[in-house]
Design an enzyme around this catalytic site. Structure first.
Site, mmCIF file in Angstrom:
data_model
loop_
_atom_site.group_PDB
_atom_site.id
_atom_site.type_symbol
_atom_site.label_atom_id
_atom_site.label_comp_id
_atom_site.label_asym_id
_atom_site.label_seq_id
_atom_site.Cartn_x
_atom_site.Cartn_y
_atom_site.Cartn_z
ATOM 1 N N HIS A 34 0.833 -1.195 0.000
ATOM 2 C CA HIS A 34 0.000 0.000 0.000
ATOM 3 C C HIS A 34 0.875 1.256 0.000
ATOM 4 O O HIS A 34 2.098 1.182 0.097
ATOM 5 C CB HIS A 34 -0.925 -0.015 1.209
ATOM 6 C CG HIS A 34 -2.003 -1.051 1.118
ATOM 7 N ND1 HIS A 34 -2.968 -1.222 2.081
ATOM 8 C CD2 HIS A 34 -2.274 -1.977 0.157
ATOM 9 C CE1 HIS A 34 -3.791 -2.197 1.737
ATOM 10 N NE2 HIS A 34 -3.379 -2.678 0.574
ATOM 11 N N GLU B 37 1.264 3.655 2.226
ATOM 12 C CA GLU B 37 1.962 3.999 3.455
ATOM 13 C C GLU B 37 3.320 3.300 3.581
ATOM 14 O O GLU B 37 4.338 3.976 3.818
ATOM 15 C CB GLU B 37 1.080 3.687 4.674
ATOM 16 C CG GLU B 37 -0.217 4.488 4.706
ATOM 17 C CD GLU B 37 -1.393 3.766 4.059
ATOM 18 O OE1 GLU B 37 -2.524 3.959 4.531
ATOM 19 O OE2 GLU B 37 -1.155 3.013 3.094
ATOM 20 N N CYS C 247 -1.753 -1.410 7.522
ATOM 21 C CA CYS C 247 -0.966 -0.174 7.513
ATOM 22 C C CYS C 247 -1.034 0.552 8.852
ATOM 23 O O CYS C 247 -0.060 1.189 9.267
ATOM 24 C CB CYS C 247 -1.440 0.731 6.386
ATOM 25 S SG CYS C 247 -1.107 0.067 4.740
ATOM 26 N N ALA D 155 -20.851 8.455 -29.309
ATOM 27 C CA ALA D 155 -20.476 9.504 -30.253
ATOM 28 C C ALA D 155 -21.646 9.736 -31.194
ATOM 29 O O ALA D 155 -22.300 8.782 -31.633
ATOM 30 C CB ALA D 155 -19.229 9.102 -31.036
ATOM 31 N N ARG E 183 -11.085 3.303 -21.206
ATOM 32 C CA ARG E 183 -11.194 1.853 -21.085
ATOM 33 C C ARG E 183 -10.134 1.289 -20.150
ATOM 34 O O ARG E 183 -10.398 0.361 -19.371
ATOM 35 C CB ARG E 183 -11.062 1.207 -22.464
ATOM 36 C CG ARG E 183 -12.252 1.411 -23.390
ATOM 37 C CD ARG E 183 -11.990 0.744 -24.723
ATOM 38 N NE ARG E 183 -13.106 0.896 -25.667
ATOM 39 C CZ ARG E 183 -13.127 0.365 -26.878
ATOM 40 N NH1 ARG E 183 -12.081 -0.335 -27.308
ATOM 41 N NH2 ARG E 183 -14.176 0.543 -27.668
ATOM 42 N N THR F 14 -24.264 -4.469 -31.533
ATOM 43 C CA THR F 14 -22.972 -3.787 -31.694
ATOM 44 C C THR F 14 -21.867 -4.804 -31.907
ATOM 45 O O THR F 14 -20.956 -4.600 -32.726
ATOM 46 C CB THR F 14 -22.666 -2.915 -30.462
ATOM 47 O OG1 THR F 14 -23.675 -1.920 -30.336
ATOM 48 C CG2 THR F 14 -21.312 -2.242 -30.583
ATOM 49 N N ASP G 238 -19.996 -4.347 -35.427
ATOM 50 C CA ASP G 238 -18.656 -3.764 -35.359
ATOM 51 C C ASP G 238 -17.552 -4.786 -35.155
ATOM 52 O O ASP G 238 -16.382 -4.477 -35.417
ATOM 53 C CB ASP G 238 -18.588 -2.740 -34.218
ATOM 54 C CG ASP G 238 -19.518 -1.560 -34.443
ATOM 55 O OD1 ASP G 238 -20.035 -1.419 -35.562
ATOM 56 O OD2 ASP G 238 -19.719 -0.791 -33.490
ATOM 57 N N LEU H 189 -27.877 1.800 -24.458
ATOM 58 C CA LEU H 189 -27.644 3.058 -23.759
ATOM 59 C C LEU H 189 -28.948 3.675 -23.266
ATOM 60 O O LEU H 189 -29.045 4.129 -22.119
ATOM 61 C CB LEU H 189 -26.915 4.035 -24.686
ATOM 62 C CG LEU H 189 -25.434 3.743 -24.931
ATOM 63 C CD1 LEU H 189 -24.954 4.443 -26.194
ATOM 64 C CD2 LEU H 189 -24.593 4.169 -23.730
#
Length: 346
Positions: free
Chosen positions: A51, A53, A87, A157, A187, A199, A203, A283
């Site tokens: 971590h 710390e 920690c 878009a 992403r 999609t 695509d 969407l």
């Protein structure tokens, strides 16, 4: 800016070095200060690694100064033994007398117990320094633990006249390559990316982050894919498929298609953030159910005149606008989103 605020800002800067690699852990930076000078700093690099710390403590050249220093950290030090030691115990063992924190940890495994451990040991503890900024920085983490579902970001878009695709629904690049690179950056920062079967079919996407250095998100497919659609399948990269009854050794498959159930299942898999990239029907379904937290919408100066209409946000707050080489990027947040303070850490 106060001294506390200045050093906490440095914690935020350090924490951002871990963006995209620490999940399901939060992004954390730590700074050790003695007599107004930074003597050690570090950040959490990846889940399973030390971590922030201990990283900062390790970088202090003169260990005798630890007993006189102040530790700044943007999230409460942990109190439990996981893949790394606690920690809070390390801070006590090193006799660090003062700790300044931005946020109390929302993870039930910690949730204030780290700070209580420090106080019982006589450590001076200050909390709430730039608290809202810290919550925005780690909004995926806080949202996941407090609202019990992944943080959902919508992205699409559209053309200047409001279309996502030309007539016939054929694949078409609406935005420029700089805007597409920004999407790949996003992403790399998200744990999962969700699209619908249409999609996927139209695509044939890879859904990776090849235009940006970072790990790719886990693909989530809504709807039954057809045979041959799985060029997404790669060793070590599982795929989630919802609305399917077929078996596939490379995918987690579930019959459910209800969005709230899907998010609940992803929550159980410790998925803290989901980028929804479409198409328009998927969407719009997230928009209509209110199961979204941010929307990032690109608008190109191109016009189609007709074609596949873009989704329509029905309830939102506008946050900001950017221009990316001629393409406009608008940021919106859901009215229930209390994790965004000023948009500095988007």
């Amino acid at each position: 800016m106060s001294g506390h605020g200045r050093y906490m800002r440095r914690c935020f800067q350090l924490a951002l070095n871990g963006r995209g690699s620490t999940a399901p852990n939060p992004m954390v930076g730590a700074v050790l200060v003695y007599e107004g000078k930074i003597i050690g700093e570090g950040w959490h690099r990846k889940a399973g690694l030390p971590h922030a710390e201990p990283e900062a403590i390790e970088r202090v050249k003169d260990a005798s100064l630890l007993g006189k220093a102040t530790l700044y950290v943007n999230l409460e030090p942990c109190s439990h033994q996981g893949r790394t030691p606690a920690c809070s115990r390390l801070i006590i063992d090193k006799r660090i007398p003062e700790v300044v924190v931005a946020n109390v940890d929302s993870n039930p495994l910690v949730a204030g117990t780290g700070l209580e451990m420090l106080r019982r040991a006589g450590v001076r503890v200050t909390t709430g320094i730039l608290e809202k900024d810290g919550r925005e920085l780690n909004r995926f983490f806080f949202h996941y633990h407090e609202r019990k579902r992944p943080y959902v970001v919508l992205k699409w878009a559209q053309t200047a006249d409001g279309y996502m695709a030309p007539p016939g629904g054929t694949a078409y690049w609406i935005t420029n390559r700089y805007a597409r690179q920004r999407v790949h950056q996003w992403r790399s920062q998200m744990q999962a990316i969700l699209i619908g079967k249409e999609t996927l079919k139209r695509d044939n996407p890879l859904l990776d982050s090849r235009f940006w250095n970072g790990r790719p998100p886990l693909p989530v497919i809504l709807g039954e894919p057809q045979e041959g659609d799985f060029r997404l399948l790669k060793p070590g990269r599982p795929v989630f498929v919802f609305g399917s009854k077929r078996e596939n050794p490379g995918a987690f498959r579930y019959a459910d298609r209800d969005l709230s159930v899907i998010l609940e299942i992803l929550y159980r898999h410790e998925i803290q953030s989901v980028l929804v990239e479409g198409g328009a029907q998927v969407l719009q379904a997230f928009i209509e159910t209110g199961l979204w937290d941010e929307a990032r919408v690109f608008t190109s100066p191109r016009k189609f005149g007709s074609g596949l209409k873009s989704p329509v946000l029905t309830s939102f707050s506008w946050l900001k606008t950017e221009m990316i080489a001629g393409d406009k990027l608008d940021w919106f947040i859901h009215p229930s989103n209390t994790f965004i303070h000023h948009g500095r850490y988007l």
